[in-house]
Design a protein around this motif. Sequence first.
Motif, PDB file in Angstrom:
ATOM      1  N   ASP A 186      -5.372 -10.155  -7.288  1.00 36.16           N
ATOM      2  CA  ASP A 186      -4.247 -10.699  -8.055  1.00 36.16           C
ATOM      3  C   ASP A 186      -4.025 -12.177  -7.768  1.00 36.16           C
ATOM      4  O   ASP A 186      -3.766 -12.965  -8.675  1.00 36.16           O
ATOM      5  CB  ASP A 186      -2.973  -9.910  -7.748  1.00 36.16           C
ATOM      6  N   LEU A 187      -4.125 -12.563  -6.498  1.00 37.17           N
ATOM      7  CA  LEU A 187      -3.957 -13.972  -6.148  1.00 37.17           C
ATOM      8  C   LEU A 187      -5.088 -14.809  -6.736  1.00 37.17           C
ATOM      9  O   LEU A 187      -4.864 -15.923  -7.230  1.00 37.17           O
ATOM     10  CB  LEU A 187      -3.906 -14.138  -4.626  1.00 37.17           C
ATOM     11  N   ALA A 195      -4.589  -2.704   0.395  1.00 37.84           N
ATOM     12  CA  ALA A 195      -3.546  -3.661   0.021  1.00 37.84           C
ATOM     13  C   ALA A 195      -4.084  -5.087   0.000  1.00 37.84           C
ATOM     14  O   ALA A 195      -3.728  -5.896  -0.862  1.00 37.84           O
ATOM     15  CB  ALA A 195      -2.372  -3.552   0.990  1.00 37.84           C
ATOM     16  N   ILE A 196      -4.961  -5.396   0.947  1.00 38.27           N
ATOM     17  CA  ILE A 196      -5.539  -6.745   1.014  1.00 38.27           C
ATOM     18  C   ILE A 196      -6.435  -6.991  -0.195  1.00 38.27           C
ATOM     19  O   ILE A 196      -6.393  -8.071  -0.802  1.00 38.27           O
ATOM     20  CB  ILE A 196      -6.331  -6.934   2.322  1.00 38.27           C
ATOM     21  N   TRP A 201       1.557 -12.806  -0.080  1.00 41.50           N
ATOM     22  CA  TRP A 201       0.925 -12.186   1.087  1.00 41.50           C
ATOM     23  C   TRP A 201       0.731 -10.701   0.800  1.00 41.50           C
ATOM     24  O   TRP A 201       1.524 -10.098   0.066  1.00 41.50           O
ATOM     25  CB  TRP A 201       1.819 -12.382   2.319  1.00 41.50           C
ATOM     26  N   PRO A 202      -0.310 -10.062   1.340  1.00 39.36           N
ATOM     27  CA  PRO A 202      -0.522  -8.627   1.095  1.00 39.36           C
ATOM     28  C   PRO A 202       0.686  -7.787   1.490  1.00 39.36           C
ATOM     29  O   PRO A 202       1.397  -8.112   2.459  1.00 39.36           O
ATOM     30  CB  PRO A 202      -1.744  -8.304   1.973  1.00 39.36           C
ATOM     31  N   ARG A 203       0.912  -6.711   0.759  1.00 39.07           N
ATOM     32  CA  ARG A 203       2.047  -5.828   1.033  1.00 39.07           C
ATOM     33  C   ARG A 203       1.959  -5.230   2.430  1.00 39.07           C
ATOM     34  O   ARG A 203       2.973  -5.037   3.100  1.00 39.07           O
ATOM     35  CB  ARG A 203       2.077  -4.718  -0.022  1.00 39.07           C
ATOM     36  N   HIS A 213      -6.249  -5.540  -3.135  1.00 41.44           N
ATOM     37  CA  HIS A 213      -5.368  -5.662  -4.300  1.00 41.44           C
ATOM     38  C   HIS A 213      -4.762  -7.062  -4.366  1.00 41.44           C
ATOM     39  O   HIS A 213      -4.760  -7.713  -5.428  1.00 41.44           O
ATOM     40  CB  HIS A 213      -4.277  -4.595  -4.209  1.00 41.44           C
ATOM     41  N   HIS A 214      -4.246  -7.534  -3.255  1.00 39.03           N
ATOM     42  CA  HIS A 214      -3.657  -8.885  -3.192  1.00 39.03           C
ATOM     43  C   HIS A 214      -4.707  -9.943  -3.490  1.00 39.03           C
ATOM     44  O   HIS A 214      -4.445 -10.930  -4.194  1.00 39.03           O
ATOM     45  CB  HIS A 214      -3.056  -9.100  -1.804  1.00 39.03           C
ATOM     46  N   HIS A 215      -5.918  -9.768  -2.953  1.00 43.06           N
ATOM     47  CA  HIS A 215      -7.013 -10.716  -3.138  1.00 43.06           C
ATOM     48  C   HIS A 215      -7.327 -10.894  -4.627  1.00 43.06           C
ATOM     49  O   HIS A 215      -7.465 -12.023  -5.117  1.00 43.06           O
ATOM     50  CB  HIS A 215      -8.252 -10.191  -2.394  1.00 43.06           C
ATOM     51  N   ARG A 245       2.281 -11.632  -5.410  1.00 40.96           N
ATOM     52  CA  ARG A 245       2.641 -11.657  -3.993  1.00 40.96           C
ATOM     53  C   ARG A 245       1.924 -12.815  -3.309  1.00 40.96           C
ATOM     54  O   ARG A 245       0.745 -13.061  -3.571  1.00 40.96           O
ATOM     55  CB  ARG A 245       2.239 -10.362  -3.287  1.00 40.96           C
ATOM     56  N   HIS A 293       0.422  -7.556  -9.380  1.00 46.13           N
ATOM     57  CA  HIS A 293       1.683  -7.874  -8.710  1.00 46.13           C
ATOM     58  C   HIS A 293       1.584  -9.286  -8.141  1.00 46.13           C
ATOM     59  O   HIS A 293       0.554  -9.659  -7.579  1.00 46.13           O
ATOM     60  CB  HIS A 293       1.978  -6.882  -7.574  1.00 46.13           C
TER      61      HIS A 293
END
Length: 376
Positions: free
Chosen positions: A177-178, A170-171, A162-164, A173-175, A160, A158
Motif C-alpha cells: 500500500d505504501l 501486516a508488513i 507504519w505497519p499495523r 500489506h503495508h509494503h 498507514r 489502507h
Amino acid sequence: MKTLRLLHRWAGGLIGLLLALLALTGTLLVHEDAYLRATVPHATDAQRQDTATLAATATRVFGAQDRPRSIVLASEDQGLNRLSYKAKERGAYTDQDGEIVLAWASKWARPELWLFDFHHYLFAGDVGKTIAGVSGLVGLGFVVTGLILWWPTRRMFHLRAWPRMMKRAAIVHHHRDLGVLVAPLLIIGLTTGAAMNLKWFSQALRAPFTAPAVMQEASALPKIKGGKLAKDLDWAKVIGAAQARYPGAEVRIITPPAKAGGLISIRLRQQAEWLPNGRTMAWFDPADGRMVATRDAQTLPLGSRITNADFPLHAAKIGGLPYRLVMTVSGLALTLLGTLAVVTFWGNPSGLPKRKKKAAAKSAKTTPLPAAGKTA
C-alpha cells in the motif's frame, strides 16, 4: 503472477538495503543548504551578485598563491562560496568577500561531502556510480512489478505510515500500500537518478526528442586556444561582460584555465533554468579577458534541456520547501520499503506461512524412502 512475486521478493531481499541507504542519504542531501545555514558562519548571508563584489572575490581567490581550480558562488539559499582545488577531496567555504571560513583536506571532514560521495558513487568512483545507476533501474522494476502485484489486492488498501503490527503479513500489506501511494514520486526519483548515473539510459530516454550525437555536439567545448592567464586580469571586465551578455542571469561558477591554452569559463543560470548552477556559458581569453564564445542554455536541443531537469527534480532544487518536503517523504518511504523488504525476506526467504513450512517439514520427515532396488 507467482513467478513475478518470487522475482520481486528475491530482488528486494538482495538489493533492498542498498536502495534504502541511497534513499536515506539522498533525503539528507535534500536539506544540505539548511544544514550549512545552521552550522557554518556566513551561510545565512544574503546573496550578492553585483559586479564589484564578484570581481573583488575572484581577484582575491584566484590571485592567491594556492589558487583553486574553481569557485561556486553563493546562492539565494545559502551565502557561502565554495572553492575546489586540484586535489579532488580538498576544498573550502568562503564568505562573499573571499575570506575562507572553513577548509578541509578530506571528504571525511564534512558530512555533506561523504554523504554525496556515497549517494552518487558508493565510495567507489565510476564503478560505484554505475552500480548506483543500475540500482535505480532495479528500483523502477520494483515499482512496476509492485503495482502489478498490488492490483488484485487493491480493495484491501489502507493508508498507514507504519505497519499495523510487526508480523510478516501486516508488513507485506503495508509494503504494497505504501509503495502504491508513493509510486509517482519513486518513479521521478529513481528515473532521474539512474539517468544521471548511466549515460546510455539518459540517451535512450532523450533519443525520441533529440539524437545523442546532436546533444553531444551542442554541449561540446569551443575549439579556441587561449593565451597565458594574466596576473593582473581585470575580473570586473570579464564578469561584467558575462552579465551584459545575459542580463538578469546569476553568475554561478568561475573557472580559470586548467592547463595552457585553456579558456576562462563562467557558468550562469538564467531565470528560466531549473538547474541550480545553470548551463548557460561564457568563455574568455585568459590573456586579456576578451569574450570568445557563449552558449545559451535556452537554445539547446530539447533533449539536452530535458536532461538539465534531472538534477533539480531529483535533488528538489525547484519548488522551494513544499517540494523538498515531498521528496523527503518519498525518500523516507523508500528507506522504509527497502529496509522492511530485507527484514521480511531474510526472516522467511521461502515466503511460506509458518504453518505451511511446518507441514512441509513434517511431510519430508514422514515420507518413506523407496525400497532398495526400486525406483520412486
